[in-house]
Design a protein around this motif. Structure first.
Motif, PDB file in Angstrom:
ATOM      1  N   GLU A   1       4.746   1.229  -1.402  1.00 19.88           N
ATOM      2  CA  GLU A   1       5.677   0.275  -2.014  1.00 19.88           C
ATOM      3  C   GLU A   1       6.478   1.009  -3.089  1.00 19.88           C
TER       4      GLU A   1
ATOM      5  N   TYR B   1       5.940   0.805 -14.125  1.00 19.05           N
ATOM      6  CA  TYR B   1       6.553   0.588 -12.811  1.00 19.05           C
ATOM      7  C   TYR B   1       6.013  -0.717 -12.239  1.00 19.05           C
ATOM      8  N   ASN B   2       6.600  -1.802 -12.687  1.00 20.81           N
ATOM      9  CA  ASN B   2       6.089  -3.126 -12.345  1.00 20.81           C
ATOM     10  C   ASN B   2       6.972  -3.900 -11.372  1.00 20.81           C
ATOM     11  N   ARG B   3       8.278  -3.599 -11.354  1.00 19.33           N
ATOM     12  CA  ARG B   3       9.173  -4.414 -10.553  1.00 19.33           C
ATOM     13  C   ARG B   3       9.292  -3.858  -9.147  1.00 19.33           C
ATOM     14  N   ARG B   4       8.819  -4.599  -8.160  1.00 20.80           N
ATOM     15  CA  ARG B   4       8.877  -4.138  -6.776  1.00 20.80           C
ATOM     16  C   ARG B   4      10.322  -4.162  -6.281  1.00 20.80           C
TER      17      ARG B   4
ATOM     18  N   TYR C   1       8.608   0.895  -6.647  1.00 19.28           N
ATOM     19  CA  TYR C   1       8.664   0.136  -7.885  1.00 19.28           C
ATOM     20  C   TYR C   1       9.693   0.741  -8.839  1.00 19.28           C
ATOM     21  N   GLU C   2      10.273  -0.130  -9.671  1.00 18.44           N
ATOM     22  CA  GLU C   2      11.238   0.302 -10.676  1.00 18.44           C
ATOM     23  C   GLU C   2      10.673   0.058 -12.063  1.00 18.44           C
ATOM     24  N   TRP C   3      10.994   0.964 -12.989  1.00 10.56           N
ATOM     25  CA  TRP C   3      10.532   0.872 -14.370  1.00 10.56           C
ATOM     26  C   TRP C   3      11.159  -0.358 -15.041  1.00 10.56           C
ATOM     27  N   ASP C   4      10.336  -1.168 -15.701  1.00 11.88           N
ATOM     28  CA  ASP C   4      10.838  -2.387 -16.325  1.00 11.88           C
ATOM     29  C   ASP C   4      10.869  -2.293 -17.840  1.00 11.88           C
TER      30      ASP C   4
ATOM     31  N   GLN D   1       7.133   5.509  -5.941  1.00 10.77           N
ATOM     32  CA  GLN D   1       6.547   4.985  -4.709  1.00 10.77           C
ATOM     33  C   GLN D   1       5.031   5.078  -4.819  1.00 10.77           C
TER      34      GLN D   1
ATOM     35  N   TRP E   1      11.925   5.340 -10.982  1.00 12.84           N
ATOM     36  CA  TRP E   1      11.371   4.788  -9.741  1.00 12.84           C
ATOM     37  C   TRP E   1      10.095   5.515  -9.343  1.00 12.84           C
TER      38      TRP E   1
END
Length: 829
Positions: free
Chosen positions: A628, A637-640, A630-633, A624, A622
């Motif tokens: 905002e 870190y693209n997934r809000r 974001y999570e690692w996809d 910030q 993760w």
């Protein structure tokens, strides 16, 4: 025969050795083979002509858990180096890292299990230990525990532990207590470590843990009493990061706050000598300056709806005028506390010059990313949780939480399940026996004690002695020497005289001198043991200690001691531990979790874990960024993240935000107000409160850790003793740092033997003039003053600081106030 010869048998007889090893010979042979894989065999590098074998292990000198390569030739360990493939060590070690050979070959080590034959206990009493077999030792413990359970008194058994390493040792203890039926199994040492920092974070961001840090990308460090270059964890890696931070572009600037000039302050850009216990006042003034000057991170914190800054010194702000983002209660905090906490006010409280407070606040508020880091120097006081909350609030104001170059929390390791499910082995006694009606002996979690604390180890001895709420019967220690490390340890000495004491240390420490039974553990170079990382860089990691040699003596790994005792307890509990089998079986099951989660270094099972010595998986999941989350996809870190996900995984407060107004404290406001006298209207906010300094003296006494401090394992190492206090020049003792002006007023000359007194005791030691210590403070490391521990440790000056330290704790966090006692000092004619 002298006391040392009786206490530490010089050798194991041939007959006893053969008896002790007959049953374990095959296992030891397998262990030796496992610890010496052929792929690691190299040409001899030491005398003897044999092959040198390199074994992966984990250093035990501090919590850092650095990976080490242990060199063994002809069955003898002769060198220890940092593991180049270990993310913490990176092929390097700190000054105490190579000293493991001194621990392994310490001539004062216990050689096997023993029982006491002298019923009298005390400092000058010879225990008159006699050797016994492991079967007799383990059965003695089991018989005692079974008898307590039969009488409905299982609550009178306590198991105390210190540095718990992993699932194969300390991780077994909670299950043992649940199956056996005792609220006192286990009781950890965290209240005598750094629970103050843990609870300050729990109150503000909802994570009751230590921070992990992204030093590599940080541009400003504000350090409060954490001994960053002396003993901050992970120490070895911290030094590596210091070198990187101070040479990169832009260079990381550092302001360090402490009560005396140490390595950290000397190496920093700014050194602030603060009055003990006033760190919170400094943090509040920095927060005040950041808000007044509009330096807060608006994308994380929020902003005034019309964009006009209304934070003015001494003036309140209309709550509805500010729109918060990831924080709660900022305007309320300002109105009730911060508006009056100017740098000028803080200067009077802390004795730090106003201009230095302003300069620090401006630098911290204008440099990104920045981190404020604190430890016991700031929170080991009666107002400790408030100090910690104020300091940690600075990280929220500048948006460093979960950000690049900021701080986060450590992810867990995806271990496989245990060999058996403990819940299936609970009998009626474990579920609803009479032990359920009794509180813990330390009154942790009790309204009349420490309702919100994690542990209250410092209260165990005194409470049992006083029979409050009852007296213990049997007490067992693992990696803990509370009779020496606890404040006012004299009470522990008296308490242990009444109890059946079981010590598992490999060394003859103070607890062992009071023990009825010695069940000596292996040293760390002889153990097979897991060790998940302490907070490091956030991503999960766990290490494995692989024995470098067979155990030198008739010792037994503590994890196996617990399992073997468990097998001897009547009822389904015994069946559970038979299902566990042994600690290696536990580790093999844990490693099955790596099959679905292979490490970045290829570790995918027990054998590869043993070969590499470490499993880890990057990155941290993760981040910030610009307010905002974001999570690692899998790529970046693209997934809000949604607010609900942030609350579940990161900001675990009631509001799902960083709380300047702590919902956790507010939920317990009635209890806090009744026990501390704090104002119910402001007790949930970081606020200034004068610390209470017991002891009856006129000088503060502070006992910081130093680089060669090895958590109680360095006291009997000559090399560590000789290098312990390099600034003061100590070689055979620790000098008490005193400001020349303070000393001269008392007629004390440099090098004089002096007496230090408080309301609980007296110790003696030699002073050394040092202009780098505050005039109102005495400083000396808590390392010497042992009355046991071994031939080099015993009787080394000065006396132990714990004997003059009053047993006072922060009522909220439970943190032992090691640095709050005030003492007097006088020259001994």
């Amino acid at each position: 025969m002298g006391i040392m010869e009786r206490f530490v048998p010089p050798a194991v007889s041939r007959r006893r050795f053969l008896q002790a090893t007959a049953a374990t010979g095959a296992a030891a042979t397998l262990l030796s083979e496992r610890s010496q894989p052929a792929s690691q065999a190299q040409p001899a590098t030491a005398a003897g002509g044999g092959k040198t074998v390199i074994t992966k292990n984990i250093c035990h000198q501090c919590p850092a858990r650095c990976g080490i390569d242990v060199y063994t030739t002809d069955g003898r360990v002769h060198a220890i180096y940092g593991n180049t493939d270990h993310p913490i060590a990176n092929g390097k070690l700190c000054p105490k890292g190579p000293l493991g050979t001194y621990i392994l070959y310490d001539p004062d080590r216990f050689k096997g299990p023993m029982k006491r034959t002298n019923p009298k206990k005390g400092r000058n009493e010879d225990p008159k230990f006699v050797p016994i077999s492991w079967d007799e030792a383990l059965q003695t413990v089991a018989d005692r525990l079974n008898a307590l359970r039969d009488r409905g008194e299982s609550h009178r058994f306590a198991l105390i532990y210190g540095r718990g390493w992993g699932a194969s040792c300390a991780g077994l203890l909670g299950t043992f207590g649940k199956l056996y039926g005792s609220p006192n199994v286990p009781i950890g040492h965290s209240s005598m470590c750094s629970d103050g920092s843990i609870k300050a974070r729990q109150a503000t961001d909802g994570n009751g843990s230590y921070n992990a840090h992204d030093y590599r990308n940080c541009n400003y460090l504000l350090l409060f009493g954490c001994g960053f270059l002396e003993a901050f964890r992970p120490y070895n890696n911290v030094m590596q990061m210091w070198g990187y931070m101070r040479t990169k572009s832009p260079k990381t600037r550092v302001t360090a706050v402490d009560v005396h000039m140490n390595t950290t302050l000397a190496a920093s850009d700014r050194a602030l000598l603060i009055k003990p216990g006033t760190d919170g006042a400094l943090a509040l003034a920095i927060a005040h300056y950041i808000l007044v000057n509009g330096l807060w991170d608006r994308k994380f914190v929020g902003d005034f709806k019309d964009g006009v800054n209304r934070f003015k010194a001494g003036q309140t702000v209309e709550p509805d005028s500010f729109e918060e983002r990831w924080v709660k209660g900022l305007v309320e905090w300002w109105n009730i506390e911060l508006k009056d906490r100017t740098p000028k006010w803080a200067s009077e409280v802390t004795t730090i010059l106003e201009r230095d407070i302003v300069a620090t606040a401006h630098e911290f508020g204008t440099t990104r990313p920045a981190m404020a880091i604190f430890e016991r120097g700031a929170h080991a006081h009666s107002n400790g949780i408030l100090n910690g909350m104020a300091i940690h609030s600075l990280n929220a104001l500048v948006g460093s939480l979960f950000a690049k170059g900021g701080m986060m929390y450590q992810m867990g390791v995806p271990y496989g399940p245990m060999p058996a499910n403990a819940d299936e082995y609970l009998d009626d006694y474990a579920k609803s026996g009479p032990w359920k009606q009794y509180p813990r002996i330390d009154l942790k979690g009790h309204p009349d004690g420490y309702l919100l604390a994690n542990n209250m180890l410092q209260e165990v001895g005194p409470n049992s002695l006083a029979g409050k709420p009852y007296k213990l019967d049997t007490i067992m220690f693992y990696q803990n020497n509370a009779v020496w490390t606890a404040p006012n340890g004299q009470q522990w000495e008296e308490a242990l005289k009444e109890l059946f004491v079981i010590d598992t240390s490999p060394f003859p420490g103070e607890t062992a001198m009071m023990a009825d039974l010695i069940l000596p553990d292996h040293t760390y170079l002889e153990r097979l043991q897991d060790a998940p990382t302490y907070p490091f860089e956030g991503w999960p990691m766990t290490q494995l200690r692989v024995p470098a040699i067979r155990p030198l003596y008739d010792t037994k790994y503590f994890g196996d001691v617990i399992i073997e005792i468990g097998k001897r307890i009547k009822g389904p509990m015994g069946d559970y531990y038979k299902a566990l089998k042994d600690s290696e079986n536990v580790l093999r099951h844990l490693a099955k979790g790596f099959e679905a989660n292979p490490g970045d270094n290829g570790v995918k099972d027990f054998e590869s874990w043993k070969e590499k010595g470490v499993w880890y998986k990057k990155p941290y999941l993760w981040q910030q960024r610009d307010g905002e989350f974001y999570e690692w996809d899998g790529r970046d870190y693209n997934r809000r993240m949604t607010p609900e996900e942030v609350k579940a995984k990161l900001l675990k407060t009631p509001s799902g935000k960083f709380e300047f107004r702590s919902g956790w404290l507010e939920a317990h406001a009635d209890w806090i107000a009744s026990k501390t006298g704090r104002d119910k209207a402001k007790l949930m906010f970081p606020h200034w409160e004068e610390p209470k300094h017991p002891g009856g003296g006129d000088l503060y006494m502070v006992t910081p850790k130093v680089a060669l401090h090895a958590e109680g394992r360095g006291g009997n190492i000559p090399m560590a003793i000789s290098l312990l206090q390099p600034v003061m020049g100590g070689r055979d003792q620790v000098y008490i740092e005193i400001h020349p002006e303070t000393a001269r007023k008392r007629g004390i000359r440099d090098g004089d033997l002096c007496r230090i007194k408080s309301e609980v005791g007296t110790i003696t030691g030699r002073v050394r003039y040092f202009e780098g210590v505050r005039p109102d403070t005495l400083v000396f490391p808590m390392e010497h003053g042992h009355w046991a521990m071994g031939r080099w440790a015993k009787g080394r000056a000065p006396g132990h600081s714990g004997e003059v330290t009053v047993n006072q704790s922060d009522r909220i966090s439970g943190q032992c106030n090691y640095y709050s006692t005030k003492v007097t000092i006088e020259r001994i004619a």
